[in-house]
Design a protein around this motif. Structure first.
Motif, mmCIF file in Angstrom:
data_model
loop_
_atom_site.group_PDB
_atom_site.id
_atom_site.type_symbol
_atom_site.label_atom_id
_atom_site.label_comp_id
_atom_site.label_asym_id
_atom_site.label_seq_id
_atom_site.Cartn_x
_atom_site.Cartn_y
_atom_site.Cartn_z
ATOM 1 N N VAL A 13 130.546 26.993 77.189
ATOM 2 C CA VAL A 13 130.525 27.344 75.767
ATOM 3 C C VAL A 13 131.871 27.054 75.098
ATOM 4 O O VAL A 13 131.927 26.466 74.013
ATOM 5 N N CYS A 14 132.969 27.437 75.746
ATOM 6 C CA CYS A 14 134.293 27.221 75.142
ATOM 7 C C CYS A 14 134.621 25.738 75.049
ATOM 8 O O CYS A 14 135.208 25.282 74.057
ATOM 9 N N GLY A 15 134.253 24.986 76.083
ATOM 10 C CA GLY A 15 134.474 23.545 76.030
ATOM 11 C C GLY A 15 133.685 22.893 74.916
ATOM 12 O O GLY A 15 134.184 22.011 74.201
ATOM 13 N N HIS A 16 132.442 23.314 74.747
ATOM 14 C CA HIS A 16 131.568 22.775 73.688
ATOM 15 C C HIS A 16 132.140 23.120 72.317
ATOM 16 O O HIS A 16 132.174 22.271 71.416
ATOM 17 N N MET A 17 132.589 24.372 72.134
ATOM 18 C CA MET A 17 133.119 24.781 70.832
ATOM 19 C C MET A 17 134.374 23.993 70.477
ATOM 20 O O MET A 17 134.567 23.612 69.320
ATOM 21 N N LEU A 18 135.241 23.760 71.466
ATOM 22 C CA LEU A 18 136.456 22.996 71.184
ATOM 23 C C LEU A 18 136.126 21.551 70.828
ATOM 24 O O LEU A 18 136.719 20.971 69.906
ATOM 25 N N ALA A 19 135.165 20.959 71.532
ATOM 26 C CA ALA A 19 134.806 19.562 71.273
ATOM 27 C C ALA A 19 134.215 19.367 69.883
ATOM 28 O O ALA A 19 134.291 18.268 69.324
ATOM 29 N N SER A 20 133.625 20.422 69.323
ATOM 30 C CA SER A 20 132.969 20.289 68.021
ATOM 31 C C SER A 20 133.878 20.638 66.847
ATOM 32 O O SER A 20 133.412 20.704 65.708
ATOM 33 N N THR A 21 135.164 20.839 67.090
ATOM 34 C CA THR A 21 136.093 21.117 65.992
ATOM 35 C C THR A 21 136.365 19.844 65.197
ATOM 36 O O THR A 21 136.304 18.735 65.728
ATOM 37 N N ASN A 22 136.695 20.021 63.933
ATOM 38 C CA ASN A 22 136.957 18.864 63.069
ATOM 39 C C ASN A 22 138.148 18.032 63.543
ATOM 40 O O ASN A 22 138.102 16.795 63.497
ATOM 41 N N PRO A 23 139.256 18.635 63.998
ATOM 42 C CA PRO A 23 140.371 17.810 64.499
ATOM 43 C C PRO A 23 139.981 16.939 65.686
ATOM 44 O O PRO A 23 140.419 15.788 65.781
ATOM 45 N N VAL A 24 139.167 17.480 66.606
ATOM 46 C CA VAL A 24 138.737 16.680 67.758
ATOM 47 C C VAL A 24 137.843 15.537 67.293
ATOM 48 O O VAL A 24 137.990 14.385 67.727
ATOM 49 N N LYS A 25 136.909 15.823 66.394
ATOM 50 C CA LYS A 25 136.023 14.775 65.882
ATOM 51 C C LYS A 25 136.816 13.698 65.142
ATOM 52 O O LYS A 25 136.534 12.498 65.290
ATOM 53 N N ALA A 26 137.809 14.122 64.356
ATOM 54 C CA ALA A 26 138.633 13.153 63.632
ATOM 55 C C ALA A 26 139.423 12.284 64.605
ATOM 56 O O ALA A 26 139.560 11.069 64.408
ATOM 57 N N GLY A 27 139.931 12.900 65.662
ATOM 58 C CA GLY A 27 140.656 12.137 66.671
ATOM 59 C C GLY A 27 139.778 11.114 67.365
ATOM 60 O O GLY A 27 140.207 9.985 67.638
ATOM 61 N N LEU A 28 138.525 11.494 67.635
ATOM 62 C CA LEU A 28 137.595 10.558 68.270
ATOM 63 C C LEU A 28 137.286 9.380 67.351
ATOM 64 O O LEU A 28 137.174 8.235 67.813
ATOM 65 N N ASN A 29 137.147 9.649 66.070
ATOM 66 C CA ASN A 29 136.882 8.559 65.124
ATOM 67 C C ASN A 29 138.061 7.582 65.050
ATOM 68 O O ASN A 29 137.865 6.368 64.936
ATOM 69 N N LYS A 30 139.276 8.100 65.133
ATOM 70 C CA LYS A 30 140.453 7.220 65.130
ATOM 71 C C LYS A 30 140.522 6.394 66.414
ATOM 72 O O LYS A 30 140.846 5.207 66.390
ATOM 73 N N LEU A 31 140.224 7.033 67.534
ATOM 74 C CA LEU A 31 140.209 6.309 68.805
ATOM 75 C C LEU A 31 139.158 5.212 68.808
ATOM 76 O O LEU A 31 139.353 4.143 69.391
ATOM 77 N N ALA A 32 138.025 5.477 68.153
ATOM 78 C CA ALA A 32 136.932 4.505 68.130
ATOM 79 C C ALA A 32 137.356 3.196 67.480
ATOM 80 O O ALA A 32 136.807 2.129 67.786
ATOM 81 N N ALA A 33 138.365 3.259 66.600
ATOM 82 C CA ALA A 33 138.848 2.045 65.938
ATOM 83 C C ALA A 33 139.506 1.086 66.926
ATOM 84 O O ALA A 33 139.666 -0.102 66.632
ATOM 85 N N LEU A 34 139.904 1.583 68.110
ATOM 86 C CA LEU A 34 140.526 0.733 69.122
ATOM 87 C C LEU A 34 139.503 -0.134 69.847
ATOM 88 O O LEU A 34 139.876 -1.077 70.544
ATOM 89 N N ALA A 35 138.229 0.194 69.703
ATOM 90 C CA ALA A 35 137.171 -0.559 70.394
ATOM 91 C C ALA A 35 136.824 -1.800 69.571
ATOM 92 O O ALA A 35 135.860 -1.815 68.810
ATOM 93 N N ALA A 36 137.605 -2.846 69.754
ATOM 94 C CA ALA A 36 137.436 -4.051 68.938
ATOM 95 C C ALA A 36 136.362 -4.988 69.472
ATOM 96 O O ALA A 36 135.985 -5.946 68.802
ATOM 97 N N SER A 37 135.863 -4.739 70.683
ATOM 98 C CA SER A 37 134.846 -5.604 71.273
ATOM 99 C C SER A 37 133.916 -4.748 72.128
ATOM 100 O O SER A 37 134.280 -3.633 72.516
#
Length: 436
Positions: A69-93
């Protein structure tokens, strides 16, 4: 070729693998029946053993529940989601996307298995919104990172035996994580797998004209409707970021004092860390509770199944069944080979007891006495059970369900890729336990 090899297994799983709760009921009947028939225990005595031990793991059950439950709650925070979206920009191929999602999932799973499951799925969706890549392989790659979770900071078995008062303390005492999670053996396994697993996923990429792709618009996150009416005093408290911030910082401050005083990792500390990070990053109590409602849906199996595991463990220990199974294991295992046998048996048991904590409750009464009598390395044997449990999660649909639900896929969509990883990682893990 990959699909052809996986089809028989997929059909077998779909037809014969019931809900894990059915397995715990079957296991209860088998253990109680074995105690009556093989150990010559009266039915009334076995019933008393089972019922008397049924609530013996309530503290442990709550600890396991909070890990998810705690791991799930942390993963669903806005800062974590924003960080994942920024990381996704590195996937150029497409190739880079597969490697990146695997590595991120592995790192997240090493930190906390509940966190890793959710982060992997969310990151796969974030990448699929940017890069045209086979969506089945992308999600399978995210899930494949989960295979290292039991060698990570939230590994149920190493943290359990590092926590004072654990149910096997009378047998093995309290074992520090420096001898399990941070041992040379475990760190070697992690180093090898974090290189091999991403490369294997990359090698499984189908030709572009054979890939299965998804419309990026279908992966957009739904926007929550903002309240337009004036908040009443109760709602203002629920939306207060100040309140959540103060309590979250208080929790982090406590951890700073704890580690400064020489405190070590255990289940309670890991859960404390992820809970208060989630409180701090969600900001308001309302957002935290919203994420809790989603997280708890994937934790119902723990609530219902762990009391049955406690009852099973009580019957095995008190009837003498665990002792006899240990003696049987000793009859063909040696001090050097016990770890490998433990790894393989744990992989099999995981198919019917798909929980690291629950599996340890069932296997510890058998494995630990055998290790002590043979003079085997208890730390190594415990980690062998941990890695065996994590290994066959690749083809055990139970923990894939949260990932598949977030990604919008079914088990059959990723099973073929996971089966290839099962074979390769199984060979690597076995070889390391033999060599070290």
């Amino acid at each position: 070729m990959l699909n052809a090899a996986a089809k028989p297994f997929v059909k077998l799983v779909e037809k014969y693998l019931p809900d894990p709760f059915v397995f715990v009921l079957i296991l209860t009947v088998l253990v109680m029946g074995s105690a009556i028939l093989l150990e010559q225990q009266p039915v009334t005595v076995v019933l008393q053993q089972w019922g008397g031990g049924f609530w013996g793991l309530l503290t442990f059950s709550m600890q396991m529940l909070l890990v998810l439950v705690c791991g799930h709650m942390l993963a669903s925070t806005n800062p974590v989601k924003a960080g994942l979206n920024k990381l996704a920009a590195l996937a150029a191929s497409p190739g880079r996307a597969i490697i990146l999602v695997t590595v991120v999932s592995m790192v997240a799973s090493w930190l906390n298995w509940g966190f890793g499951l959710v982060v992997g799925a969310l990151f796969a969706k974030a990448i699929a919104r940017r890069v045209q890549v086979d969506y089945r392989l992308l999600v399978a790659s995210a899930y494949s990172g989960f295979v290292i979770w039991h060698g990570g900071l939230a590994g149920s078995i190493p943290l359990t035996i590092a926590t004072p008062g654990h149910f096997s303390e009378d047998t093995i005492g309290v074992i520090s994580t420096s001898d399990t999670l941070f041992s040379t053996l475990n760190l070697t396994l992690l180093a090898i797998l974090i290189i091999v697993i991403p490369l294997v996923n990359r090698a499984m990429m189908p030709p572009k004209d054979e890939g299965i792709y998804v419309d990026p618009q279908q992966l957009e996150e739904p926007q929550l409707n903002k309240q337009e009416h004036e908040l009443n005093p109760a709602e203002k408290l629920e939306q207060s970021r100040l309140l959540g911030g103060i309590v979250g910082l208080a929790g982090i401050a406590y951890l700073a004092f704890y580690f400064n005083d020489g405190g070590s990792l255990n289940l309670n500390i890991i859960n404390f860390l992820f809970l208060f990070l989630a409180i701090l990053l969600h900001g308001s109590p309302a957002q935290l509770l919203h994420s809790l409602q989603k997280a708890i849906q994937g934790a119902t199996g723990i609530v219902l199944q762990f009391p049955f595991y406690a009852g099973i463990m009580a019957v095995m220990v008190q009837s003498g069944l665990a002792r006899d199974l240990s003696q049987w294991l000793i009859s063909f295992a040696t001090a050097d080979s016990l770890a490998v046998w433990s790894f393989l048996s744990a992989g099999i048991v995981n198919m019917v007891v798909p929980s690291g904590g629950g599996q340890w409750a069932v296997q510890a009464p058998v494995i630990l006495p055998a290790a002590i009598e043979l003079g085997a390395d208890v730390n190594k044997v415990a980690m062998a059970v941990a890695w065996g449990d994590a290994w066959t999660n690749l083809i055990q649909p139970f923990w894939a369900l949260p990932v598949l639900a977030i990604a919008g896929l079914k088990a059959r969509d990723i099973m073929g890729f996971c089966l290839v990883q099962l074979i390769i990682t199984g060979a690597i893990i076995s070889a390391v336990f033999v060599a070290m």
